[in-house]
Write a protein that holds these residues in place. Structure first.
Motif, PDB file in Angstrom:
ATOM      1  N   ALA A 179       0.827  -1.215   0.000  1.00  0.00           N
ATOM      2  CA  ALA A 179       0.000   0.000   0.000  1.00  0.00           C
ATOM      3  C   ALA A 179       0.861   1.264   0.000  1.00  0.00           C
ATOM      4  N   ARG A 180       1.934   1.254   0.776  1.00  0.00           N
ATOM      5  CA  ARG A 180       2.815   2.435   0.818  1.00  0.00           C
ATOM      6  C   ARG A 180       3.462   2.686  -0.548  1.00  0.00           C
ATOM      7  N   ALA A 181       3.931   1.623  -1.193  1.00  0.00           N
ATOM      8  CA  ALA A 181       4.566   1.784  -2.505  1.00  0.00           C
ATOM      9  C   ALA A 181       3.549   2.244  -3.546  1.00  0.00           C
ATOM     10  N   ALA A 182       2.347   1.671  -3.510  1.00  0.00           N
ATOM     11  CA  ALA A 182       1.309   2.067  -4.462  1.00  0.00           C
ATOM     12  C   ALA A 182       0.956   3.543  -4.316  1.00  0.00           C
ATOM     13  N   MET A 183       0.793   3.995  -3.084  1.00  0.00           N
ATOM     14  CA  MET A 183       0.433   5.394  -2.870  1.00  0.00           C
ATOM     15  C   MET A 183       1.592   6.330  -3.205  1.00  0.00           C
ATOM     16  N   ALA A 184       2.810   5.909  -2.938  1.00  0.00           N
ATOM     17  CA  ALA A 184       3.959   6.741  -3.304  1.00  0.00           C
ATOM     18  C   ALA A 184       4.034   6.888  -4.825  1.00  0.00           C
ATOM     19  N   ALA A 185       3.792   5.794  -5.548  1.00  0.00           N
ATOM     20  CA  ALA A 185       3.791   5.871  -7.011  1.00  0.00           C
ATOM     21  C   ALA A 185       2.643   6.759  -7.496  1.00  0.00           C
ATOM     22  N   TYR A 186       1.495   6.648  -6.873  1.00  0.00           N
ATOM     23  CA  TYR A 186       0.344   7.480  -7.218  1.00  0.00           C
ATOM     24  C   TYR A 186       0.674   8.960  -7.028  1.00  0.00           C
ATOM     25  N   GLN A 187       1.352   9.277  -5.915  1.00  0.00           N
ATOM     26  CA  GLN A 187       1.638  10.672  -5.577  1.00  0.00           C
ATOM     27  C   GLN A 187       2.889  11.202  -6.264  1.00  0.00           C
ATOM     28  N   GLY A 188       3.655  10.329  -6.899  1.00  0.00           N
ATOM     29  CA  GLY A 188       4.867  10.769  -7.575  1.00  0.00           C
ATOM     30  C   GLY A 188       6.059  10.912  -6.653  1.00  0.00           C
ATOM     31  N   SER A 189       5.991  10.329  -5.459  1.00  0.00           N
ATOM     32  CA  SER A 189       7.142  10.369  -4.553  1.00  0.00           C
ATOM     33  C   SER A 189       7.958   9.080  -4.719  1.00  0.00           C
ATOM     34  N   ALA A 216      11.483   3.778  -1.351  1.00  0.00           N
ATOM     35  CA  ALA A 216      11.639   4.125   0.066  1.00  0.00           C
ATOM     36  C   ALA A 216      10.374   3.768   0.851  1.00  0.00           C
ATOM     37  N   ALA A 217       9.209   4.028   0.270  1.00  0.00           N
ATOM     38  CA  ALA A 217       7.952   3.709   0.941  1.00  0.00           C
ATOM     39  C   ALA A 217       7.805   2.201   1.114  1.00  0.00           C
ATOM     40  N   PHE A 218       8.185   1.437   0.093  1.00  0.00           N
ATOM     41  CA  PHE A 218       8.111  -0.022   0.160  1.00  0.00           C
ATOM     42  C   PHE A 218       9.025  -0.553   1.264  1.00  0.00           C
ATOM     43  N   LEU A 219      10.242  -0.060   1.289  1.00  0.00           N
ATOM     44  CA  LEU A 219      11.191  -0.513   2.319  1.00  0.00           C
ATOM     45  C   LEU A 219      10.709  -0.149   3.714  1.00  0.00           C
ATOM     46  N   LYS A 220      10.096   1.015   3.860  1.00  0.00           N
ATOM     47  CA  LYS A 220       9.531   1.408   5.160  1.00  0.00           C
ATOM     48  C   LYS A 220       8.430   0.432   5.563  1.00  0.00           C
ATOM     49  N   GLY A 221       7.607   0.032   4.623  1.00  0.00           N
ATOM     50  CA  GLY A 221       6.549  -0.927   4.902  1.00  0.00           C
ATOM     51  C   GLY A 221       7.071  -2.298   5.296  1.00  0.00           C
ATOM     52  N   LEU A 222       8.261  -2.641   4.827  1.00  0.00           N
ATOM     53  CA  LEU A 222       8.859  -3.929   5.186  1.00  0.00           C
ATOM     54  C   LEU A 222       9.396  -3.942   6.617  1.00  0.00           C
ATOM     55  N   THR A 273       7.646  -3.301   9.276  1.00  0.00           N
ATOM     56  CA  THR A 273       6.603  -3.642  10.246  1.00  0.00           C
ATOM     57  C   THR A 273       6.819  -5.054  10.785  1.00  0.00           C
ATOM     58  N   LYS A 274       6.277  -5.279  11.952  1.00  0.00           N
ATOM     59  CA  LYS A 274       6.394  -6.606  12.574  1.00  0.00           C
ATOM     60  C   LYS A 274       5.734  -7.669  11.690  1.00  0.00           C
ATOM     61  N   ALA A 275       4.591  -7.340  11.121  1.00  0.00           N
ATOM     62  CA  ALA A 275       3.884  -8.297  10.257  1.00  0.00           C
ATOM     63  C   ALA A 275       4.723  -8.651   9.033  1.00  0.00           C
ATOM     64  N   ALA A 276       5.393  -7.651   8.450  1.00  0.00           N
ATOM     65  CA  ALA A 276       6.231  -7.905   7.278  1.00  0.00           C
ATOM     66  C   ALA A 276       7.440  -8.752   7.643  1.00  0.00           C
ATOM     67  N   ARG A 277       8.030  -8.506   8.792  1.00  0.00           N
ATOM     68  CA  ARG A 277       9.183  -9.314   9.217  1.00  0.00           C
ATOM     69  C   ARG A 277       8.776 -10.769   9.416  1.00  0.00           C
ATOM     70  N   ARG A 278       7.610 -10.984  10.030  1.00  0.00           N
ATOM     71  CA  ARG A 278       7.112 -12.359  10.211  1.00  0.00           C
ATOM     72  C   ARG A 278       6.832 -13.015   8.868  1.00  0.00           C
ATOM     73  N   GLU A 279       6.207 -12.263   7.976  1.00  0.00           N
ATOM     74  CA  GLU A 279       5.886 -12.797   6.646  1.00  0.00           C
ATOM     75  C   GLU A 279       7.157 -13.118   5.866  1.00  0.00           C
ATOM     76  N   LEU A 280       8.166 -12.285   6.005  1.00  0.00           N
ATOM     77  CA  LEU A 280       9.430 -12.529   5.318  1.00  0.00           C
ATOM     78  C   LEU A 280      10.103 -13.792   5.854  1.00  0.00           C
ATOM     79  N   GLN A 281      10.078 -13.983   7.159  1.00  0.00           N
ATOM     80  CA  GLN A 281      10.641 -15.210   7.738  1.00  0.00           C
ATOM     81  C   GLN A 281       9.901 -16.437   7.221  1.00  0.00           C
ATOM     82  N   ARG A 282       8.579 -16.357   7.150  1.00  0.00           N
ATOM     83  CA  ARG A 282       7.779 -17.455   6.622  1.00  0.00           C
ATOM     84  C   ARG A 282       8.111 -17.721   5.158  1.00  0.00           C
TER      85      ARG A 282
END
Length: 93
Positions: free
Chosen positions: A55-65, A69-75, A77-86
């Motif tokens: 969602a962060r990457a999609a909105m950053a692309a939408y806004q032209g930012s 960086a937004a995608f990496l920030k989203g990664l 999160t605790k949920a993303a770290r757990r998902e990455l381990q899985r």
């Protein structure tokens, strides 16, 4: 992402590409910001623990930012770290 196993890195790269394509499409469709945000989160829910990154990457692309960086920030999160381990366990990395 360069220290991840190759399959996991490719998975995340494809997720990033899909998110940014969605954000650019929302802009081309002329969606208002609030509607683009709703659509981004609706699609992001399909990605489980990576929803925030999507969602962060999609909105950053939408806004032209900076969507990377937004995608990496989203990664961060605790949920993303757990998902990455899985994901790494599942892909055998």
């Amino acid at each position: 992402m360069h220290d991840l196993p190759d399959k996991a890195a490719k998975y995340l790269e494809s997720l990033y590409e899909e998110a940014t394509a969605a954000g650019r499409a929302f802009r081309r469709m002329g969606l208002p910001r609030w509607k683009a945000r709703l659509r981004a989160w609706a699609e992001a829910d399909l990605w489980g623990g990576f929803a925030s990154a999507y969602a962060r990457a999609a909105m950053a692309a939408y806004q032209g930012s900076d969507p990377r960086a937004a995608f990496l920030k989203g990664l961060e999160t605790k949920a993303a770290r757990r998902e990455l381990q899985r994901l790494i366990r599942e892909l055998g990395g």
